[in-house]
Scaffold this active site. Structure first.
Site: not given
Length: 384
Positions: A26-27, A80, A111, A181, A213, A215, A237-238
């Site tokens: 989720p972003m 989420q 978060c 993460h 999660n 990299d 994610g990114r």
């Protein structure tokens, strides 16, 4: 379609057979229906919504109700939830289950944003063990047949790690999987993710899947993470910002079918245009959809021969026709630029001291002052 070269690896979360062991993280402002649909066009996986504030859902905030809608093509559907109050989160999970709004629920305990942690939420919350346990237990019960998972960070900082305790608690509370993460809240997105922590969590949590999660910039990174840590799947994610076709690469890497891509500038332009089109459909507003795609310009064209003036004009376009005209100025035959387009995407930030409620770290039990802070946090009706 890509040729399947590797033995297929799959992922099962509760009763859900995900097929490909890949989850879209989720972003905020990114993983709306439009982006999820686009990613899904390239490969399989579990595609999670933007973070939804539980109280806003319970109060049926209009923006929130829009965010939890899924396109008919989305399956399985995933939402989420964020919150700090066990009863409110349970009520939100119950609405999702009883109204058949999703097939999977994830809880956000990762978060690191100050406006979340300063009220004891997100990555700050697992420090309070009893509160964390109550939230997961009540949410699992309220979700009923819907599998519920937990996403978290290593902890608040290097001196206040929470992930091993939280992983065991979530497992005992009935969570269907846990995702880590591999950074602390204080690290934000800086430095290098500590994959060894994922391996340690996998050793501690043995009866449910453990997802890693941090990299994952390429399919090779995903394979390496699973091989090095023993985790059961990866959360991306990114790494997919401006590169939704990464999910096709991941599907192929895990032995499933995914769309094979020759990422010429022409292909990237088509993907960018498709994203804009889906955003216009999602918002039901051409101007708003075209404004939303602006933040994606730098990510899509990273490393490609697109001049600053053209990038700036793409970042101010207000109609699909204008976007089409601008994309027509590109050299569509320009090849994939290699390393220039690879690597980190999005803002990493810098290490910083987490913003926490006063006295939060004094005890792992919840005090009266902590409860007051948490009540304030539950007043947020931003929709996530």
């Amino acid at each position: 379609m890509t040729t399947v070269l590797n033995p297929q690896r799959t992922l099962r979360i509760g009763a859900l057979d995900i097929g490909v062991p890949v989850v879209l993280a989720p972003m905020a402002g990114i993983t709306n229906t439009a982006f999820r649909r686009l990613c899904r066009e390239y490969g399989g996986g579990l595609y999670v919504s933007e973070m939804i504030t539980s109280r806003a859902l319970v109060e049926r905030n209009a923006a929130t109700m829009r965010l939890i809608r899924h396109h008919e093509s989305e399956s399985p559907r995933s939402i989420q939830l964020y919150g700090v109050d066990p009863e409110t989160i349970a009520a939100a999970a119950r609405i999702i289950a009883e109204e058949d709004r999703a097939d999977h629920i994830d809880l956000n305990f990762g978060c690191p944003v100050p406006k979340v942690t300063r009220k004891g939420g997100g990555s700050a919350l697992p420090w309070k063990l009893g509160l964390f346990r109550d939230i997961v237990e009540q949410a699992v019960e309220a979700a009923g047949h819907i599998p519920l998972t937990v996403k978290m960070r290593k902890g608040i900082d290097a001196d206040h790690l929470t992930y091993l305790d939280a992983g065991r608690i979530a497992e005992d509370a009935g969570a269907a999987a846990v995702a880590l993460h591999a950074r602390t809240a204080s690290e934000f997105y800086s430095g290098q993710a500590d994959w060894s922590a994922i391996a340690k969590l996998k050793e501690a949590v043995t009866s449910i899947p453990v997802l890693g999660n941090g990299d994952i910039w390429s399919a090779d990174d995903a394979l390496r993470m699973m091989d090095e840590t023993g985790c059961d799947g990866v959360v991306v994610g990114r790494g997919c910002l401006g590169r939704p076709w990464l999910f096709g690469d991941l599907a192929a890497a895990f032995g499933a079918e995914g769309v094979e891509v020759d990422a010429t500038l022409g292909f990237v332009a088509q993907a960018f245009r498709r994203h804009a089109e889906l955003l216009v459909e999602f918002f039901d507003d051409e101007d708003r959809g075209c404004r939303d795609i602006r933040k994606h310009v730098a990510w899509y064209f990273k490393g490609y021969p697109v001049g600053g003036d053209l990038r700036a004009r793409l970042a101010t376009a207000s109609s699909l026709a204008e976007i089409d005209d601008l994309l027509g100025e590109l050299d569509h035959d320009a090849p994939y630029p290699g390393a220039a387009a690879e690597g980190q995407r999005g803002r990493a930030g810098t290490p910083k001291r987490p913003v926490l409620p006063e006295g939060w770290l004094d005890s792992r039990d919840l005090g009266e002052a902590d409860s007051c802070e948490l009540r304030d946090a539950e007043l947020d009706t931003s929709g996530g």
